[in-house]
Every structure is written in C-alpha cells, then in structure tokens.
Scaffold this motif. Structure first.
Motif, PDB file in Angstrom:
ATOM      1  N   HIS A 202     -62.124  53.551 -32.408  1.00 23.33           N
ATOM      2  CA  HIS A 202     -61.968  54.778 -33.185  1.00 23.33           C
ATOM      3  C   HIS A 202     -61.047  54.562 -34.388  1.00 23.33           C
ATOM      4  O   HIS A 202     -61.204  55.218 -35.418  1.00 23.33           O
ATOM      5  N   PHE A 203     -60.114  53.648 -34.261  1.00 21.06           N
ATOM      6  CA  PHE A 203     -59.270  53.241 -35.389  1.00 21.06           C
ATOM      7  C   PHE A 203     -60.156  52.655 -36.489  1.00 21.06           C
ATOM      8  O   PHE A 203     -60.095  53.056 -37.656  1.00 21.06           O
ATOM      9  N   GLY A 204     -61.014  51.713 -36.104  1.00 21.72           N
ATOM     10  CA  GLY A 204     -61.894  51.085 -37.074  1.00 21.72           C
ATOM     11  C   GLY A 204     -62.972  52.015 -37.580  1.00 21.72           C
ATOM     12  O   GLY A 204     -63.294  52.027 -38.778  1.00 21.72           O
ATOM     13  N   GLU A 209     -66.482  54.787 -41.558  1.00 25.58           N
ATOM     14  CA  GLU A 209     -67.142  55.998 -42.031  1.00 25.58           C
ATOM     15  C   GLU A 209     -66.779  56.289 -43.487  1.00 25.58           C
ATOM     16  O   GLU A 209     -67.631  56.684 -44.282  1.00 25.58           O
ATOM     17  N   ILE A 210     -65.527  56.071 -43.834  1.00 29.22           N
ATOM     18  CA  ILE A 210     -65.072  56.360 -45.197  1.00 29.22           C
ATOM     19  C   ILE A 210     -65.784  55.482 -46.219  1.00 29.22           C
ATOM     20  O   ILE A 210     -66.221  55.964 -47.273  1.00 29.22           O
ATOM     21  N   VAL A 211     -65.951  54.176 -45.940  1.00 32.60           N
ATOM     22  CA  VAL A 211     -66.615  53.296 -46.913  1.00 32.60           C
ATOM     23  C   VAL A 211     -68.114  53.559 -46.965  1.00 32.60           C
ATOM     24  O   VAL A 211     -68.799  53.048 -47.860  1.00 32.60           O
ATOM     25  N   ARG A 212     -68.625  54.356 -46.047  1.00 33.63           N
ATOM     26  CA  ARG A 212     -70.025  54.788 -46.102  1.00 33.63           C
ATOM     27  C   ARG A 212     -70.169  56.147 -46.770  1.00 33.63           C
ATOM     28  O   ARG A 212     -71.242  56.756 -46.755  1.00 33.63           O
ATOM     29  N   TRP A 218     -64.814  63.656 -35.765  1.00 35.23           N
ATOM     30  CA  TRP A 218     -63.799  64.431 -35.040  1.00 35.23           C
ATOM     31  C   TRP A 218     -63.354  63.693 -33.773  1.00 35.23           C
ATOM     32  O   TRP A 218     -62.202  63.789 -33.355  1.00 35.23           O
ATOM     33  N   LYS A 219     -64.298  62.935 -33.173  1.00 33.12           N
ATOM     34  CA  LYS A 219     -63.973  62.207 -31.953  1.00 33.12           C
ATOM     35  C   LYS A 219     -62.950  61.110 -32.229  1.00 33.12           C
ATOM     36  O   LYS A 219     -62.138  60.784 -31.356  1.00 33.12           O
ATOM     37  N   ASN A 220     -62.972  60.521 -33.441  1.00 29.19           N
ATOM     38  CA  ASN A 220     -61.980  59.510 -33.788  1.00 29.19           C
ATOM     39  C   ASN A 220     -60.570  60.090 -33.716  1.00 29.19           C
ATOM     40  O   ASN A 220     -59.671  59.484 -33.150  1.00 29.19           O
ATOM     41  N   PHE A 221     -60.402  61.285 -34.292  1.00 31.44           N
ATOM     42  CA  PHE A 221     -59.098  61.960 -34.249  1.00 31.44           C
ATOM     43  C   PHE A 221     -58.694  62.270 -32.812  1.00 31.44           C
ATOM     44  O   PHE A 221     -57.563  62.003 -32.396  1.00 31.44           O
ATOM     45  N   LEU A 222     -59.621  62.847 -32.061  1.00 33.38           N
ATOM     46  CA  LEU A 222     -59.325  63.301 -30.701  1.00 33.38           C
ATOM     47  C   LEU A 222     -58.911  62.147 -29.795  1.00 33.38           C
ATOM     48  O   LEU A 222     -57.906  62.232 -29.075  1.00 33.38           O
TER      49      LEU A 222
END
Length: 236
Positions: A202-204, A209-212, A218-222
């Motif tokens: 989820h860190f990666g 996602e940003i470079v795409r 939301w699951k990354n944050f959670l």
C-alpha cells in the motif's frame, strides 16, 4: 527550539556519516533501478510507464529501509553504547530527543527521495508532470510514518545484532511480497493475496497510482493508518 534544531542537525549528520545508509538506502536502490529498467524487463509494452513505476518502487524501497533499519538500529546502538542514558542527565528532554530523531529521519527521507528521483530523470529521462513529482514525493514522505513506527519498535530491542538481523529479514520480506522488486501480478496467487494486505504494497501502490495520473486508493490510506496504530500500540 534552538536545542531541537541542534539535535536535529546532529541526528542528520549521524545518518549521513553512516556508510550502511549510503550503500543500502541510496546506492542499492539506484543500482536496482538501473538493472530492472535497462538490463532486464526492457521489452515491456509501455516502457516509459514501467520506468516511472519502478522509480517509485525503488524510492519507496529506500525510504522503507531507512525507516526500519537506519532508525531502528541507530536507536539500539544509542542505548547499548550508553548514549541514551547520557542524554537523560543532560538538559535535553526525552521528548526533544525523540522528536529530533523523527524530524532528522524525515529530512533524510526528503534527501533520499530527491536523490533517487534525480537518478531516475538522469538514467531513463523519466518525465512526470510537476504535480506528479511533487505529489508522489509527498505521498512517500507521509506514508513512511508506519515504517518509522516499526523502526522505533525495532529500536526497543536489546542487542544490535538482533535488531539488524530482524530488520534485514523484515525489510527483504516486505519488499519482495509487497511488489517493490517485481510486479505483484506475476507472483503466485497466494502471495498476491497476502501482499495486498501488507503495508509495503500500500506504501508503493499510492505512488504507483499517482504516476498513472490517479490518486492513491482509499484502501492504501486505511491499511497504512491501521498498521501505524498497531505499531504505536505495541511500542508503548
């Protein structure tokens, strides 16, 4: 405030003088980045996207390792060498000392992000929008917090050798199963299912996602916040 600034400077200099940090957290990620984008995996369909994706992977790999190993082992060394005890008989409070370690480590992370991003631009001419560069850097800096908490947890160990061994094993396992060395999709299904619950994935994934052109899920944050709370609770 001046005491905090001086202690932060001391902590930063201690890390920069650490050959272990320079080799594993800066040189190795850049070397891996070059190998996996110019020696192997050279026939991917979208080469530019792969180069940007793997640049994020190696930057996350660097910051994760620095959080867990550089910070954790340094804390154990400080206690085993009597430095932590010496600090308690000086005017420097425990809270200022701990804050200086966290701030100093965050400055080191900014340096790592900058160096590896620059290496990516030089090696492969990675071209992202200013928004993508800035947001991915901010994400990596902020999302490293659970690993800083894990580093402080490792720092509670009594022996440097034990801390070094456990942190190294955790580092490698999280990097591989979290999809930082290779795409999670090429791994066996069982490893994919496990990897998608690990903080390293989820860190990666937030940076991927940003470079795409998207935002972190939301699951990354959670998941990252959940791991942060667990590590903080255990370390109390």
């Amino acid at each position: 405030m001046k005491v905090l600034q001086l202690q932060c400077k001391t902590e930063i200099l201690r890390v920069l003088r650490n050959r272990y940090f320079l080799f594993w957290s800066l040189m190795m990620p850049i070397l891996f980045y070059y190998i996996f984008t110019n020696v192997v995996n050279t026939n991917v369909p979208d080469k530019a996207l792969w180069q940007a994706h793997y640049l994020m992977s190696m930057t996350v790999y660097s910051v994760m390792g620095s959080s867990m190993m550089t910070l954790g082992i340094r804390m154990v060394q400080a206690r085993s060498e009597g430095w932590a005890t010496f600090i308690r008989i000086t005017p420097l409070s425990d809270s200022v000392y701990f804050a200086a370690q966290m701030i100093g480590q965050s400055v080191i992370h900014i340096l790592s992000i900058t160096v590896i991003f620059t290496a990516g631009a030089i090696i492969n001419n990675v071209s992202l929008t200013p928004y993508e560069w800035i947001m991915s850097g901010i994400w990596i800096l902020i999302a490293s917090t659970p690993f800083l908490a894990l580093g402080t947890l490792i720092g509670l160990m009594k022996k440097v050798e034990t801390a070094a061994t456990i942190s190294n094993v955790l580092y490698m396992v999280l990097a591989i199963t979290g999809g930082l060395w290779m795409l999670l999709e090429v791994m066996p299904e069982l490893m994919q299912n496990i990897g998608k619950w690990l903080p390293s994935y989820h860190f990666g994934n937030g940076a991927w996602e940003i470079v795409r052109g998207r935002m972190p899920e939301w699951k990354n944050f959670l998941i990252l916040v959940s791991y942060l709370l667990v590590f903080m609770t255990i370390s109390k």
